[in-house]
Design an enzyme around this catalytic site. Sequence first.
Site, PDB file in Angstrom:
ATOM      1  CG  ASN A  69       9.064  21.181  25.635  1.00  0.00           C
ATOM      2  OD1 ASN A  69      10.039  21.858  25.303  1.00  0.00           O
ATOM      3  ND2 ASN A  69       9.060  19.863  25.559  1.00  0.00           N
ATOM      4  NE  ARG A  79      14.111  19.818  22.530  1.00  0.00           N
ATOM      5  CZ  ARG A  79      12.954  19.278  22.894  1.00  0.00           C
ATOM      6  NH1 ARG A  79      11.815  19.730  22.387  1.00  0.00           N
ATOM      7  NH2 ARG A  79      12.921  18.313  23.764  1.00  0.00           N
ATOM      8  CD  GLU A 130       8.228  19.502  22.403  1.00  0.00           C
ATOM      9  OE1 GLU A 130       6.985  19.356  22.534  1.00  0.00           O
ATOM     10  OE2 GLU A 130       9.046  18.598  22.627  1.00  0.00           O
ATOM     11  CG  HIS A 181      11.358  13.572  23.032  1.00  0.00           C
ATOM     12  ND1 HIS A 181      11.440  14.907  22.686  1.00  0.00           N
ATOM     13  CD2 HIS A 181      10.032  13.300  23.119  1.00  0.00           C
ATOM     14  CE1 HIS A 181      10.214  15.411  22.557  1.00  0.00           C
ATOM     15  NE2 HIS A 181       9.337  14.459  22.812  1.00  0.00           N
ATOM     16  CE1 TYR A 183       3.047  21.739  21.477  1.00  0.00           C
ATOM     17  CE2 TYR A 183       4.236  21.146  23.466  1.00  0.00           C
ATOM     18  CZ  TYR A 183       4.101  21.102  22.092  1.00  0.00           C
ATOM     19  OH  TYR A 183       5.020  20.425  21.336  1.00  0.00           O
ATOM     20  CD  GLU A 219       6.635  17.868  26.949  1.00  0.00           C
ATOM     21  OE1 GLU A 219       5.862  16.898  26.988  1.00  0.00           O
ATOM     22  OE2 GLU A 219       6.385  18.903  26.322  1.00  0.00           O
TER      23      GLU A 219
END
Length: 489
Positions: free
Chosen positions: A334, A116, A395, A160, A336, A206
Amino acid sequence: MSDITRRGFAKLAGLVALRPATASAALGVPAETDVLRVAAEDRQFPKGFLWGTATASYQVEGAAKEDGRGESIWDTFSHTPGKVVSDANGDVADDHYHRYKQDVQLMKALGVKGYRFSISWPRVIPSGTGAPNPKGLDFYNRLVDELLANGIRPFATLYHWDLPQPLQDKGGGWESRDTAKAFADYAGYVASRLSDRVHDWFTMNEFWVFINLGYRFGVHAPGLKLSNARVNQAAHNAVLGHGLGVQAIRAHAKKPVRVGIADSTSISVPVMETPAHIAAAEHATRESNAQAMTVIREGKYTEKFLHDAGADAPKYTAEELKIISTPLDFIGLNTYTGSFVRSDPTKPEGYTTIDNPKSYPHMASPWLNVCPEALYWGSRIVTKLWGNKPIYITENGCSSSDIPDKDGKVYDTDRVMYLRNYLTQLRRAASEGLPVRGYFLWSLMDNFEWADGYTNRFGLHYVDYATQARTPKLSANYYHEVIARNSVV
Ligand code: PNW
């Protein structure tokens, strides 16, 4: 005891019953080989699960002034003293623009089947609108060809965060609806040129992060601290740009494509697995993503969001909501970290998001609280709230205070610990039949970590920025084993 362990024990009991009598069986203990075999099965991912890595244009490419690339808001921001740690910038970054062939070989050595990456809008259309720059697009032609020649499937992200500076100067970036339209034109153009070879597309990366860090808190480009009303409008224009982008990609594609988003959907994790806390986490996830994933999947803002925003709510039309919620082919998360939520009958919304105690463990980046459960609950809640669509973890990864050892190798045991725990939770999701189809580890290599400059390293490969040498860390060896065995190891 979790479902998995319970199932594991049941299987073990079965095996013990079938096995010929041995000394260990006589003691009521399964033979070691049986234990290992069942344990291995319990860590296996579904066949065909797609393992990948991810990067983004401004964070790795460098070559900021080459081949007609225009300026982005990140060039401006990082060159403004005091905005980025040590006043670092992405002028050179990982020099990936020149070293992409070597970097594709790093991917090949890991064994990844997907990559990606993001496309730099100012490289392709330097002014944001108008004439494209064929030399800029050519870089992505070369990169895509190199990936395909090495058996790696390209997953392209169109935005991005490196917005062409002229769009910021003209209309205030995402404060203007014109930016949403410009994004769609750019997305359609890139799709028309690359879709003969690129099948999988993400519009944007995001929403919450680039809108809030860029327009509310001023810590990311364009560095603004706007009122609620203006931030809400910018957020709305961004998701509108996403919807227009989805339509433009499909309209201009030369071959069938799949289109999705890579969103920082905030994941609420139930403090305990009880029906009340699980329901609380579902409600919290829906509300905390009201301006991104919720409006994208439902085509409306939640009542609570509109009520709380009051006069600061964005201005929009019914037609725009339809565009925003254009159905997607897959969902990119994404993930985390997560937030713990508990059921709270004293509140009208029925839940409370818990503030973690100060002692809660985090990785090198202070925001990166360790919450492996977010991968399981994210997949489960997103599927429950909005239906069964393929999910890619677009991600996941972490920063670590990586320092090469005497032998030159980085032994990032904390990153391996992080990955093992997160992958265990992702594997739980897959084993329960949730539609998780792939995982992109952030990141292939250390890179420009936005306002943190080059301080927080997220790579599987250590980058020596003085020489541009890339060295696989222990975590790269670990990920290689995961991929080779299609299993948590
Ligand atoms: C994501 N936060 O950013 C981005 O997509 C990547 O470009 C970035 O390098 C990576 O995660 C690691 O940070 C985030 O403050 C930046 O919560 C900040 C936050 C979350 C994600």
